[in-house]
Design an enzyme around this catalytic site. Sequence first.
Site, short mmCIF file in Angstrom:
data_model
loop_
_atom_site.label_atom_id
_atom_site.label_comp_id
_atom_site.label_asym_id
_atom_site.label_seq_id
_atom_site.Cartn_x
_atom_site.Cartn_y
_atom_site.Cartn_z
CB THR A 1 -0.96 -0.15 1.26
OG1 THR A 1 -1.34 1.30 1.49
CG2 THR A 1 0.09 -0.26 2.56
CG ASP A 2 -1.02 4.87 -0.95
OD1 ASP A 2 -1.75 4.41 -0.05
OD2 ASP A 2 -1.67 5.67 -1.73
CD GLU A 3 -3.12 3.00 3.83
OE1 GLU A 3 -3.15 2.14 3.00
OE2 GLU A 3 -4.03 3.35 4.47
CE1 TYR B 1 -3.12 -2.48 6.06
CE2 TYR B 1 -3.01 -0.27 5.54
CZ TYR B 1 -3.32 -1.61 5.35
OH TYR B 1 -3.31 -1.99 3.66
CE LYS C 1 0.02 -4.47 2.96
NZ LYS C 1 -0.56 -5.65 2.59
N1 LIG Z 1 -8.29 -1.82 0.18
C1 LIG Z 1 -7.46 -0.69 -0.31
O1 LIG Z 1 -7.87 0.38 -0.54
C2 LIG Z 1 -6.00 -1.01 -0.54
C3 LIG Z 1 -5.04 -0.22 -1.14
C4 LIG Z 1 -3.80 -0.55 -1.33
C5 LIG Z 1 -3.24 -2.06 -0.89
N2 LIG Z 1 -4.09 -2.73 -0.19
C6 LIG Z 1 -3.86 -4.11 0.10
O2 LIG Z 1 -4.41 -5.03 -0.66
C7 LIG Z 1 -4.54 -6.28 0.12
C8 LIG Z 1 -6.09 -6.73 0.08
O3 LIG Z 1 -7.03 -5.47 0.73
P1 LIG Z 1 -8.35 -5.67 0.95
O4 LIG Z 1 -8.92 -4.31 0.92
O5 LIG Z 1 -8.97 -6.71 -0.03
O6 LIG Z 1 -8.43 -6.54 2.30
P2 LIG Z 1 -9.70 -7.16 2.79
O7 LIG Z 1 -9.67 -6.99 4.56
O8 LIG Z 1 -11.01 -7.06 2.16
O9 LIG Z 1 -9.27 -8.83 2.61
C9 LIG Z 1 -8.12 -9.37 3.24
C10 LIG Z 1 -8.46 -10.81 3.21
O10 LIG Z 1 -7.05 -11.50 3.73
C11 LIG Z 1 -7.67 -12.87 4.43
N3 LIG Z 1 -6.67 -12.89 5.52
C12 LIG Z 1 -6.46 -11.99 6.70
N4 LIG Z 1 -5.42 -12.72 7.53
C13 LIG Z 1 -5.16 -13.84 6.75
C14 LIG Z 1 -4.16 -14.83 7.00
N5 LIG Z 1 -3.41 -14.88 8.18
N6 LIG Z 1 -3.94 -15.89 6.16
C15 LIG Z 1 -4.74 -16.02 5.00
N7 LIG Z 1 -5.58 -15.07 4.80
C16 LIG Z 1 -5.81 -14.07 5.74
C17 LIG Z 1 -9.08 -12.24 4.98
O11 LIG Z 1 -9.83 -13.52 5.48
C18 LIG Z 1 -9.42 -11.44 3.83
O12 LIG Z 1 -9.97 -12.42 2.88
C19 LIG Z 1 -4.03 -5.98 1.39
O13 LIG Z 1 -2.78 -6.65 1.62
C20 LIG Z 1 -3.93 -4.35 1.87
O14 LIG Z 1 -2.84 -4.03 2.23
C21 LIG Z 1 -5.36 -2.39 0.04
#
Ligand SMILES: NC(=O)c1ccc[n+]([C@@H]2O[C@H](COP(=O)([O-])OP(=O)(O)OC[C@H]3O[C@@H](n4cnc5c(N)ncnc54)[C@H](O)[C@@H]3O)[C@@H](O)[C@H]2O)c1
Length: 340
Positions: free
Chosen positions: A126-128, A153, A157
Amino acid sequence: MILLVCGGAGFIGSNFIRYKLKNDPDCTIVNFDKLTYAGNLDNLKDVENDPRYKFVQGDITDLEALNNVIKENNIDHVINFAAETHVDRSIHGGMKDFVLTNSLGVQMILDAVRANNIKKFVQVSTDEVFGALELDSNDKFTEQTPIMPNMPYAAAKAGGDLMCNAYFVTHKVPVVVSHCSNNYGPYQFPEKVIPSFIFRLSNKEKVPIYGDGKNVRDWIHVDDHASALSLLLKKGVPGEVYNIGSDNERNNLELTKMLLDHFNLGEDMIEYVEDRKGHDRRYAIDSSKIESLGWKPMYPREKFAEGLKQTIEWYLSNDEWVQKLRDRKAEWDEKALRKD
Ligand SMILES: NC(=O)c1ccc[n+]([C@@H]2O[C@H](COP(=O)([O-])OP(=O)(O)OC[C@H]3O[C@@H](n4cnc5c(N)ncnc54)[C@H](O)[C@@H]3O)[C@@H](O)[C@H]2O)c1
């Protein structure tokens, strides 16, 4: 490509799986997800019977389970979405699960990738992790921006990102790290700002805005994130990092007004609340590096209103999906308050 998708039952992972099955007929997918409160197999109901898709429940902090799923399915590529993702939980709840999954879990995947001669591993970050930019500057995060997270958080990451770099330099593990900005689109868990505001406004409830509402985020459609990651699986150079964003900076007030307009509601529906602790002021992404590989967003800044309208309509017309999550609200609210 026989692809292991870790964390594929969440928001971005499930949209990525759908995108990949549709656009890459030579790809077979194994979705490996722990199914935490944020994991939801209903996100993938429409593809669950696809012969190129399979679900295995498992935890990325469990190295033996990772090795088994990789060996049993002849996996040759890995992408990791699995994470604890809710910033407010990392501030008000316990941090243990964040560090376990977002840092240690990435290290476990790196060990499994190394032991099983995986061709490429894409770590979704993430950009965070870059910290914050000044509100009145034109600066953007580039791949050279130092990692300096402000929020717990983001720090968890960043631990995963640094481990990827160390495993590349030390062990030549073929890992690529991506840093994406804020995503919007269907199937997002309703604790996040866009679905949460849609649900509140559709019920004529007020929406809370932190501080003065001027914090800026760079919004990208989840399908654009999926197409960028699909490209990185093919063309990303191991050891390199890539920023992903669609040049779409909006402050929280502007985003909220777009949502209010859709529901024909006025600014009296906004309730200003005490600012989030350590609230990063502004994020903005320079994506020229991934663009040089041939990537272009389908929803650039000028199409944000269209992407947002489709997203609102998706939530309003998927009642059953929404209702099921609302019924589980006690469970996910309670988890947010845990203090490990
Ligand atoms: N949502 C955003 O805007 C955004 C932006 C940039 C990056 N990201 C990154 O993208 C990724 C997905 O984000 P998201 O918004 O879909 O998250 P989300 O919270 O919707 O989904 C996370 C998924 O990971 C699974 N999970 C959690 N812990 C686990 C573990 N120990 N083993 C296996 N599975 C596990 C959960 O069951 C869930 O299905 C993350 O790594 C996040 O940091 C998200």
